[in-house]
Design an enzyme around this catalytic site. Structure first.
Site, PDB file in Angstrom:
ATOM      1  N   ARG A  42      -3.550  -1.538 -15.964  1.00  0.00           N
ATOM      2  CA  ARG A  42      -2.357  -2.167 -16.525  1.00  0.00           C
ATOM      3  C   ARG A  42      -2.631  -3.536 -17.130  1.00  0.00           C
ATOM      4  O   ARG A  42      -2.210  -3.819 -18.239  1.00  0.00           O
ATOM      5  CB  ARG A  42      -1.263  -2.285 -15.455  1.00  0.00           C
ATOM      6  CG  ARG A  42      -0.010  -2.957 -15.984  1.00  0.00           C
ATOM      7  CD  ARG A  42       1.114  -2.991 -14.986  1.00  0.00           C
ATOM      8  NE  ARG A  42       2.259  -3.714 -15.543  1.00  0.00           N
ATOM      9  CZ  ARG A  42       3.397  -3.935 -14.897  1.00  0.00           C
ATOM     10  NH1 ARG A  42       3.560  -3.484 -13.652  1.00  0.00           N
ATOM     11  NH2 ARG A  42       4.380  -4.603 -15.487  1.00  0.00           N
ATOM     12  N   PHE A  43      -3.310  -4.435 -16.388  1.00  0.00           N
ATOM     13  CA  PHE A  43      -3.423  -5.825 -16.806  1.00  0.00           C
ATOM     14  C   PHE A  43      -4.855  -6.187 -17.203  1.00  0.00           C
ATOM     15  O   PHE A  43      -5.806  -5.780 -16.542  1.00  0.00           O
ATOM     16  CB  PHE A  43      -3.012  -6.768 -15.669  1.00  0.00           C
ATOM     17  CG  PHE A  43      -1.563  -6.696 -15.292  1.00  0.00           C
ATOM     18  CD1 PHE A  43      -0.585  -7.251 -16.097  1.00  0.00           C
ATOM     19  CD2 PHE A  43      -1.177  -6.074 -14.112  1.00  0.00           C
ATOM     20  CE1 PHE A  43       0.744  -7.192 -15.736  1.00  0.00           C
ATOM     21  CE2 PHE A  43       0.156  -6.009 -13.736  1.00  0.00           C
ATOM     22  CZ  PHE A  43       1.124  -6.570 -14.558  1.00  0.00           C
ATOM     23  N   LYS A  52     -16.704   7.204  -2.151  1.00  0.00           N
ATOM     24  CA  LYS A  52     -17.829   7.759  -1.432  1.00  0.00           C
ATOM     25  C   LYS A  52     -17.851   9.258  -1.691  1.00  0.00           C
ATOM     26  O   LYS A  52     -16.982   9.997  -1.230  1.00  0.00           O
ATOM     27  CB  LYS A  52     -17.714   7.458   0.067  1.00  0.00           C
ATOM     28  CG  LYS A  52     -18.977   7.652   0.849  1.00  0.00           C
ATOM     29  CD  LYS A  52     -20.190   6.988   0.244  1.00  0.00           C
ATOM     30  CE  LYS A  52     -20.143   5.474   0.263  1.00  0.00           C
ATOM     31  NZ  LYS A  52     -21.371   4.879  -0.345  1.00  0.00           N
ATOM     32  N   PRO A  98     -11.364   0.850 -14.665  1.00  0.00           N
ATOM     33  CA  PRO A  98     -10.209  -0.025 -14.432  1.00  0.00           C
ATOM     34  C   PRO A  98     -10.541  -1.379 -13.823  1.00  0.00           C
ATOM     35  O   PRO A  98      -9.660  -2.236 -13.772  1.00  0.00           O
ATOM     36  CB  PRO A  98      -9.353   0.796 -13.464  1.00  0.00           C
ATOM     37  CG  PRO A  98     -10.311   1.673 -12.747  1.00  0.00           C
ATOM     38  CD  PRO A  98     -11.386   1.993 -13.736  1.00  0.00           C
ATOM     39  N   GLU A 100     -14.343   0.867  -9.015  1.00  0.00           N
ATOM     40  CA  GLU A 100     -13.914   0.780  -7.618  1.00  0.00           C
ATOM     41  C   GLU A 100     -13.242  -0.547  -7.292  1.00  0.00           C
ATOM     42  O   GLU A 100     -13.807  -1.620  -7.524  1.00  0.00           O
ATOM     43  CB  GLU A 100     -15.120   0.970  -6.689  1.00  0.00           C
ATOM     44  CG  GLU A 100     -14.757   0.986  -5.210  1.00  0.00           C
ATOM     45  CD  GLU A 100     -15.908   1.394  -4.313  1.00  0.00           C
ATOM     46  OE1 GLU A 100     -15.714   1.381  -3.082  1.00  0.00           O
ATOM     47  OE2 GLU A 100     -17.004   1.710  -4.828  1.00  0.00           O
TER      48      GLU A 100
END
Length: 483
Positions: free
Chosen positions: A49-50, A305, A266, A289
């Site tokens: 999103r940001f 994992k 992300p 992650e």
């Protein structure tokens, strides 16, 4: 905590400009001192999103084996703040977590001395308005735990490097809008910087092929040593990593853009700065992650994992994804780390608040499928985000379990330090919000070389050849992109 700052909205059309809005703005700012980009991978990747951009921090705190060092430059308007200057001297002598906490508290005191427009941000859904941005390397764990120091630290980055930033440019891909959060004086500066053309960059190039620090036989030897420790009961899981390095030239920003195009993620980020000798240091990360997030005292961590390479055909890809989800070994690995992180979060969370809303869910990226779990909690009364960072660092997904014994074995078996790899990039906002990555799929560029790491968690029934191939699969696409 609520602080009054002026917001200047910079609307943009996401569909028309694509990722150019964030990347082109940062390209204009990246030559500014300590420019930083935290990148959600939009619009190439669903879910983020940001994006957060800033530069020109009021001060920079570096922490390492010889203590802390705090440097400016401070803006001219800040130089007469004697209380601020005295605090800078004191911070360098404090324990690492407390130094970061005290540095963060200086920002509202500093901003209060300026003429700020009244705008209550407490209701705004923005992740960062001002605070600390930077990284904590894997070796930051040495400041928190008593660990042996037997391997060579040949890159020698600071264990942590955090800037105190009084402005931010936030792109919100959900609202399709950008926000420049700054005092009036700072806002004028930033808008002037954004009007300048982006500096030209030299194409990044590898001058030699990537070569492993360990050959295949060396990896196998260490794999068998890990198996001995596992069967002896020292640990349930140990993360074993190998490093690949190449001589390089050109611009680290170009390297980041190549990695981002190859594997949008992300929790990506780009940091670049000058060391004491005037040489550029850069961390370019395309991590999938999350480590730990704190938002209004709600905590979340999302350990990865379990990994499979993407298939060459849709049918093969679906088969590999199903194989990962159905694998008892991969599920056991994931559950071990979930239990470790539940314990870490429990040290600073309200009793009974630690939950596991998602266990071993599938997430797919350009190069691999991952098995990802989600653990949540609520910070206990009297605890803050830095208490959480100290309790959970480094992330259990890249150490093993039990964590401290796994880290001792990693120190014994891996030939060099991990540097920024397996540390964290992220922010800590003055309102107490925090979000950090696990710095996997991460390169460090320093002194004419680029370094990449690949590894994985080993358990008692791990197979050597499969684990070796998996460690390569995680970074093969990155090496190809840089080459």
């Amino acid at each position: 905590m609520t602080i009054s700052l002026e917001i200047n909205a910079l609307p943009y059309a996401l569909a028309a400009e694509d990722e150019a809005s964030t990347l082109s703005r940062f390209a204009r700012l990246r030559s500014r001192p300590d420019a930083v980009l935290l990148d959600s991978g939009q619009p190439s990747l669903a879910g983020g999103r940001f994006d957060i951009i800033s530069s020109d921090p009021l001060a920079v705190l570096e922490q390492g084996p010889h203590g802390g060092k705090l440097t400016g430059p401070l803006p001219e308007t800040m130089r007469d703040l004697s209380q601020f200057s005295e605090a800078l001297e004191r911070l360098a002598r404090l324990p690492v977590i407390e130094a970061q906490r005290q540095l963060l508290t200086l920002l509202p005191q500093t901003l209060a001395g300026e003429e700020l427009a009244q705008h209550d941000l407490s209701a705004e859904d923005l992740p960062f308005i001002a605070g600390l941005l930077g990284y904590w390397s894997y070796d930051f764990g040495r400041a928190l735990e008593d660990l042996p120091a037997t391997t060579e630290d040949d890159i020698a980055l600071p264990w942590a490097r955090l800037g105190l930033y009084d402005w931010a440019l936030i792109s919100d891909h959900q609202r399709q809008q950008s926000w420049l959060i700054a005092s009036p004086q700072r806002r004028r500066q930033v808008l002037e910087w954004l009007e300048q053309p982006a500096p030209r960059s030299a194409d990044f190039a590898l001058d030699t092929p990537f070569s492993p620090l360990l050959d295949r036989a060396g990896y196998g030897e260490r794999f068998r040593q890990v198996m001995e420790y596992l069967h002896a009961g020292d640990c349930y899981q140990i993360n074993l990593t190998q490093r690949f390095s190449a001589d390089c030239s050109g611009d680290s920003w170009d390297a980041y853009l190549r990695l981002r195009q190859a594997t949008p993620t992300p929790y990506a980020g780009y940091l670049s700065w000058q060391d004491a000798k005037g040489e550029e240091m850069a961390i370019v990360s395309v991590s999938p992650e999350r480590f730990v997030e704190v938002n209004h005292r709600a905590v979340e961590t999302k350990p990865i994992k379990g990994t499979r390479a993407r298939g060459a055909t849709p049918e093969e890809d679906a088969r590999l994804a199903a194989e990962l989800l159905e694998s008892p070994k991969d599920r056991a690995e994931n559950v071990m780390i979930v239990d470790l992180l539940r314990n870490d979060l429990g040290r600073v969370s309200a009793p009974g608040s630690v939950k596991v809303p998602s266990l071993c869910a599938l997430e797919s990226y350009a190069n691999v499928h991952h098995s990802v779990s989600t653990i949540t909690s609520t910070l206990d009364d009297g605890r803050d985000a830095l208490d959480l960072l100290g309790a959970a660092f480094p992330g259990g997904s890249i150490t093993g379990a039990p964590k401290i014994r796994a880290m001792q074995i990693i120190e014994e078996l891996e030939p060099v330090r991990r540097s920024a790899y397996c540390g964290s990039l992220g922010y800590l906002d003055i309102r107490g919000h925090m979000d950090t990555s696990i710095a996997i799929r991460t390169a460090v560029i320093a002194e004419g070389q680029v370094h990449l790491w690949g590894g994985g968690g080993l358990v008692a029934d791990s197979e050597e050849e499969a684990e070796y191939r998996e460690s390569l699969a995680k970074i093969q696409r990155l090496m190809e992109a840089l080459g």
